[in-house]
Design a protein around this motif. Structure first.
Motif, PDB file in Angstrom:
ATOM      1  N   LEU A 251       0.565  -1.418  -0.043  1.00  0.00           N
ATOM      2  CA  LEU A 251       0.001  -0.240   0.027  1.00  0.00           C
ATOM      3  C   LEU A 251       1.052   1.375  -0.177  1.00  0.00           C
ATOM      4  O   LEU A 251       1.806   1.427   0.910  1.00  0.00           O
ATOM      5  N   PHE A 252       0.278   2.301  -0.796  1.00  0.00           N
ATOM      6  CA  PHE A 252       1.568   3.447  -0.954  1.00  0.00           C
ATOM      7  C   PHE A 252       0.219   4.866  -1.085  1.00  0.00           C
ATOM      8  O   PHE A 252      -0.973   4.324  -1.731  1.00  0.00           O
ATOM      9  N   PHE A 253       0.528   5.863  -0.356  1.00  0.00           N
ATOM     10  CA  PHE A 253      -0.359   7.313   0.048  1.00  0.00           C
ATOM     11  C   PHE A 253       0.373   7.701  -0.968  1.00  0.00           C
ATOM     12  O   PHE A 253       1.533   8.143  -1.023  1.00  0.00           O
ATOM     13  N   LEU A 254      -0.433   8.383  -2.038  1.00  0.00           N
ATOM     14  CA  LEU A 254       0.314   9.844  -2.916  1.00  0.00           C
ATOM     15  C   LEU A 254      -0.197  11.009  -3.044  1.00  0.00           C
ATOM     16  O   LEU A 254      -1.341  11.093  -2.653  1.00  0.00           O
ATOM     17  N   LEU A 255       0.962  12.381  -2.378  1.00  0.00           N
ATOM     18  CA  LEU A 255       0.527  13.724  -2.016  1.00  0.00           C
ATOM     19  C   LEU A 255       0.897  14.122  -3.239  1.00  0.00           C
ATOM     20  O   LEU A 255       2.070  14.340  -3.150  1.00  0.00           O
ATOM     21  N   GLY A 256       0.621  15.463  -2.662  1.00  0.00           N
ATOM     22  CA  GLY A 256       1.336  16.623  -3.968  1.00  0.00           C
ATOM     23  C   GLY A 256       1.575  17.685  -2.296  1.00  0.00           C
ATOM     24  O   GLY A 256       1.513  16.814  -1.080  1.00  0.00           O
ATOM     25  N   LYS A 257       2.011  18.594  -2.546  1.00  0.00           N
ATOM     26  CA  LYS A 257       2.306  19.288  -1.521  1.00  0.00           C
ATOM     27  C   LYS A 257       1.204  20.134  -1.190  1.00  0.00           C
ATOM     28  O   LYS A 257       0.632  20.919  -2.339  1.00  0.00           O
ATOM     29  N   GLN A 258       1.039  20.558  -0.136  1.00  0.00           N
ATOM     30  CA  GLN A 258       0.353  21.739   0.345  1.00  0.00           C
ATOM     31  C   GLN A 258       0.527  22.874   0.281  1.00  0.00           C
ATOM     32  O   GLN A 258       2.210  23.480   0.003  1.00  0.00           O
ATOM     33  N   SER A 259       0.097  24.181   0.090  1.00  0.00           N
ATOM     34  CA  SER A 259       0.330  25.855   0.041  1.00  0.00           C
ATOM     35  C   SER A 259      -1.417  25.907   1.584  1.00  0.00           C
ATOM     36  O   SER A 259      -1.224  26.135   1.881  1.00  0.00           O
ATOM     37  N   GLY A 260      -0.405  27.228   1.644  1.00  0.00           N
ATOM     38  CA  GLY A 260      -0.532  28.179   2.448  1.00  0.00           C
ATOM     39  C   GLY A 260      -0.334  27.778   4.025  1.00  0.00           C
ATOM     40  O   GLY A 260       1.191  27.439   3.986  1.00  0.00           O
ATOM     41  N   ASP A 261      -1.185  28.523   4.564  1.00  0.00           N
ATOM     42  CA  ASP A 261      -1.285  28.733   5.931  1.00  0.00           C
ATOM     43  C   ASP A 261      -0.791  27.515   6.377  1.00  0.00           C
ATOM     44  O   ASP A 261      -1.299  26.409   6.354  1.00  0.00           O
ATOM     45  N   GLY A 262       0.569  27.149   7.513  1.00  0.00           N
ATOM     46  CA  GLY A 262       0.586  25.723   8.058  1.00  0.00           C
ATOM     47  C   GLY A 262       1.095  24.960   7.478  1.00  0.00           C
ATOM     48  O   GLY A 262       1.576  23.514   7.791  1.00  0.00           O
ATOM     49  N   ALA A 263       1.563  24.734   6.657  1.00  0.00           N
ATOM     50  CA  ALA A 263       2.139  24.222   5.002  1.00  0.00           C
ATOM     51  C   ALA A 263       3.709  23.586   5.486  1.00  0.00           C
ATOM     52  O   ALA A 263       3.928  21.974   6.132  1.00  0.00           O
ATOM     53  N   PRO A 264       4.040  24.267   6.359  1.00  0.00           N
ATOM     54  CA  PRO A 264       5.563  23.220   7.081  1.00  0.00           C
ATOM     55  C   PRO A 264       4.803  22.817   8.068  1.00  0.00           C
ATOM     56  O   PRO A 264       5.540  22.126   8.366  1.00  0.00           O
ATOM     57  N   GLN A 265       4.527  23.204   9.427  1.00  0.00           N
ATOM     58  CA  GLN A 265       4.425  22.655  10.167  1.00  0.00           C
ATOM     59  C   GLN A 265       3.512  20.814   9.261  1.00  0.00           C
ATOM     60  O   GLN A 265       3.585  20.052  10.571  1.00  0.00           O
ATOM     61  N   LEU A 266       2.114  20.750   8.585  1.00  0.00           N
ATOM     62  CA  LEU A 266       2.106  19.634   8.051  1.00  0.00           C
ATOM     63  C   LEU A 266       2.857  18.964   7.524  1.00  0.00           C
ATOM     64  O   LEU A 266       3.363  17.685   7.688  1.00  0.00           O
ATOM     65  N   GLN A 267       4.087  19.409   6.679  1.00  0.00           N
ATOM     66  CA  GLN A 267       5.624  18.951   6.372  1.00  0.00           C
ATOM     67  C   GLN A 267       6.339  17.863   7.236  1.00  0.00           C
ATOM     68  O   GLN A 267       6.738  16.677   7.060  1.00  0.00           O
ATOM     69  N   GLU A 268       6.049  18.798   8.244  1.00  0.00           N
ATOM     70  CA  GLU A 268       7.081  18.168   9.164  1.00  0.00           C
ATOM     71  C   GLU A 268       6.314  17.037   9.976  1.00  0.00           C
ATOM     72  O   GLU A 268       7.161  15.789   9.873  1.00  0.00           O
ATOM     73  N   GLN A 269       4.860  16.780   9.732  1.00  0.00           N
ATOM     74  CA  GLN A 269       3.704  16.168  10.325  1.00  0.00           C
ATOM     75  C   GLN A 269       4.052  14.730   9.810  1.00  0.00           C
ATOM     76  O   GLN A 269       4.306  13.694   9.656  1.00  0.00           O
ATOM     77  N   LEU A 270       4.011  15.157   7.868  1.00  0.00           N
ATOM     78  CA  LEU A 270       4.026  13.679   7.187  1.00  0.00           C
ATOM     79  C   LEU A 270       5.693  13.366   7.088  1.00  0.00           C
ATOM     80  O   LEU A 270       5.387  12.068   7.137  1.00  0.00           O
ATOM     81  N   LEU A 271       6.613  14.244   7.413  1.00  0.00           N
ATOM     82  CA  LEU A 271       7.870  13.709   7.509  1.00  0.00           C
ATOM     83  C   LEU A 271       7.778  12.558   8.805  1.00  0.00           C
ATOM     84  O   LEU A 271       8.665  11.084   8.763  1.00  0.00           O
ATOM     85  N   LYS A 272       7.510  12.459  10.252  1.00  0.00           N
ATOM     86  CA  LYS A 272       7.445  11.190  10.656  1.00  0.00           C
ATOM     87  C   LYS A 272       6.153  10.526  10.257  1.00  0.00           C
ATOM     88  O   LYS A 272       6.652   9.315  10.657  1.00  0.00           O
ATOM     89  N   GLU A 273       4.762  10.523  10.105  1.00  0.00           N
ATOM     90  CA  GLU A 273       4.590   9.386   9.652  1.00  0.00           C
ATOM     91  C   GLU A 273       5.041   8.546   8.608  1.00  0.00           C
ATOM     92  O   GLU A 273       4.409   7.373   8.503  1.00  0.00           O
ATOM     93  N   SER A 274       5.905   9.256   7.816  1.00  0.00           N
ATOM     94  CA  SER A 274       6.170   9.020   6.460  1.00  0.00           C
ATOM     95  C   SER A 274       7.191   7.771   7.511  1.00  0.00           C
ATOM     96  O   SER A 274       7.585   6.501   7.480  1.00  0.00           O
ATOM     97  N   ALA A 275       8.112   8.312   8.076  1.00  0.00           N
ATOM     98  CA  ALA A 275       9.485   7.275   9.218  1.00  0.00           C
ATOM     99  C   ALA A 275       8.130   6.383   9.708  1.00  0.00           C
ATOM    100  O   ALA A 275       9.146   5.774  10.037  1.00  0.00           O
ATOM    101  N   GLU A 276       7.103   6.731  10.575  1.00  0.00           N
ATOM    102  CA  GLU A 276       6.814   5.715  11.292  1.00  0.00           C
ATOM    103  C   GLU A 276       6.049   4.478  10.184  1.00  0.00           C
ATOM    104  O   GLU A 276       6.197   3.521  10.645  1.00  0.00           O
ATOM    105  N   HIS A 277       5.560   4.629   8.435  1.00  0.00           N
ATOM    106  CA  HIS A 277       4.754   3.635   8.482  1.00  0.00           C
ATOM    107  C   HIS A 277       5.399   3.114   7.220  1.00  0.00           C
ATOM    108  O   HIS A 277       5.009   2.208   6.130  1.00  0.00           O
ATOM    109  N   ARG A 278       6.229   4.560   6.507  1.00  0.00           N
ATOM    110  CA  ARG A 278       7.511   4.262   5.426  1.00  0.00           C
ATOM    111  C   ARG A 278       5.569   3.148   4.253  1.00  0.00           C
ATOM    112  O   ARG A 278       6.441   2.734   3.272  1.00  0.00           O
ATOM    113  N   ASP A 279       4.532   4.709   3.809  1.00  0.00           N
ATOM    114  CA  ASP A 279       4.094   4.036   2.442  1.00  0.00           C
ATOM    115  C   ASP A 279       3.104   5.099   2.126  1.00  0.00           C
ATOM    116  O   ASP A 279       2.886   5.917   1.369  1.00  0.00           O
ATOM    117  N   LEU A 280       4.253   6.700   2.506  1.00  0.00           N
ATOM    118  CA  LEU A 280       4.168   7.876   1.640  1.00  0.00           C
ATOM    119  C   LEU A 280       4.939   8.601   0.634  1.00  0.00           C
ATOM    120  O   LEU A 280       6.480   8.077   0.895  1.00  0.00           O
TER     121      LEU A 280
END
Ligand code: NAG
Ligand code: NAG
Ligand code: NAG
Ligand code: NAG
Length: 397
Positions: free
Chosen positions: A181-210
């Protein structure tokens, strides 16, 4: 239905001769109005109506790209229209013919201000060299799955991802076959984008499916997401892996039935799902899937598999990416793949059982869900409890 053999010849034939294109355009327009009168081509999102139309194409009105109409002759060689339109939309088509490119840049220099392309809302920035920000380049090579499930999802939609991981996305060994299983994502824009990217990196480290690419993630860019997915599959999953399924994040998927179907499926040039034939092009500018006549004059789309969930053999990503270099990239991703398939002369095929792919939500019962592969779900369904019930031991029907 467009047959594989006659396509490339037809394409050459039309290209070399402008008057034939005009004849086809006129015929297409006449046919369009004829069709409009005959069936009002209403745009209707109501799944009930859509379902009726799918089952009963003679009734009025086609919907979505999915408005299926088997009663009229198929869109034969429709892909020529988009090839011809390279003149209009050439900035998007890097594969455009050299002479065409020069002719148009000459035109642009004649007008003092470059006029914005009125068709640009309906085409996407593809082909283009996007880059992966989060990637899993080795997983397919290491585990050689039988089928990879590719789920497009918005970056912020962690909730959908977690539901999928804890339900059908967690099935990793089915009938002795590895499923990934893999999830496909683009890039978020606007407010909160850097924080979200941070969370995505953590999620990726945990699940390795992004898998995340650097195009802007929004509805209008879904075609980019699909094409980037195909590039990724070609680069990282084409050796030793048999099939991929693109499936929307709000679907229910019966993985054992999927694997069973694929055990006897063709190994190459294979694409299946809920296949629309002769779907009407929607001309109401208010419609979610509007396409202007100037972009695509033909009244019907070529055959295509609905985007909710389609399966392909893993020789196809390379071929589809190659075809995309010749076809203007429409924003409707499943229709666009239909054009690429028509260009390749490979029509998507129906699944062995018409019940397998459901565009209209199927009400949950163990019995009903044991007989399908993929269905849309009602918005308020608790998909985790449905899954728990479905996985309970005991007979289904
Ligand atoms: C595209 O533009 C070029 C140059 O203006 C022209 O020669 C060619 O016939 C055009 N193609 C079509 C399909 O209209
Ligand atoms: C562009 O099209 C013209 C005629 O349509 C053809 O003669 C020429 O070889 C093409 N050039 C390229 C680079 O495809
Ligand atoms: C088209 O443009 C390219 C580069 O911009 C140039 O090398 C080529 O000679 C041009 N061809 C014509 C027919 O003007
Ligand atoms: C789609 O993505 C491209 C590339 O990131 C971006 O330039 C464009 O604005 C996006 N489209 C929309 C409608 O946001």
């Amino acid at each position: 239905m467009t047959e594989a053999g006659d396509l490339p010849e037809k394409r050459r034939w039309c290209r070399s001769c402008r008057s034939w294109f005009l004849v086809i355009l006129v015929l297409g327009t006449v046919f369009f109005f004829y069709n409009t009168n005959k069936e009002q081509m209403l745009f209707d999102l109501n799944p009930k109506t859509l379902w009726r139309q799918l089952k009963n194409p003679k009734q009025s009105g086609a919907t979505h790209p999915a408005g299926v109409n088997t009663s009229t002759p198929a869109s034969k060689g429709t892909v020529t229209a988009l090839l011809q339109n390279e003149n209009i939309t050439l900035s998007m088509a890097t594969g455009a013919n050299q002479t065409t490119t020069n002719a148009s840049s000459a035109q642009q220099t004649m007008s003092p201000l470059p006029t914005p392309n009125p068709l640009s809302p309906y085409i996407v920035e593809y082909p283009y060299e996007y880059h992966f920000i989060i990637n899993e380049p080795e997983k397919c090579k290491q585990e050689k799955p039988f089928v990879v499930l590719m789920v497009p999802v918005a970056p912020h939609n962690r909730a959908h991802r977690d539901i999928i991981r804890s339900t059908w996305g967690g099935e990793s060994l089915v009938h002795g076959k590895v499923v990934m299983l893999f999830f496909l994502l683009g890039k978020q824009s606007g407010d909160g984008a850097p924080q979200l990217q941070e969370q995505l990196l953590k999620e990726s480290a945990e699940h390795r499916d992004l898998i995340q690419s650097d195009f802007l993630d929004c509805y209008k860019n879904l075609t980019i997401k699909t094409m980037v997915m195909l590039e990724w599959l070609d680069a990282h999953c084409s050796a030793g892996v048999s099939y991929a399924m693109k499936i929307d994040s709000d679907m229910f998927l019966n993985v054992p039935n999927l694997v069973n179907m694929l055990l006897t499926a063709p190994k190459t040039n294979y694409m299946t799902g809920l296949v629309a034939r002769g779907a009407a092009v929607l001309r109401d500018p208010k419609s979610k899937w509007f396409i202007p006549v100037e972009l695509f004059p033909h009244p019907q789309y070529p055959r295509y598999a609905l985007g909710l969930g389609y399966v392909l053999s893993l020789d196809l990503p390379k071929k589809l990416v190659g075809a995309s270099r010749h076809i203007t990239a429409l924003y409707i991703e499943d229709v666009y793949l239909g054009f690429c398939m028509e260009y390749l002369g490979i029509p998507p095929t129906d699944p062995p059982n018409w019940r397998y792919f459901q565009v209209n939500p199927v009400w949950y019962t163990r019995c009903a869900y044991s007989r399908l592969i993929a269905t849309t779900t009602y918005e308020n369904t608790n998909r985790v409890s449905v899954w728990k019930d479905f996985k309970k031991p005991g007979p289904y029907c």
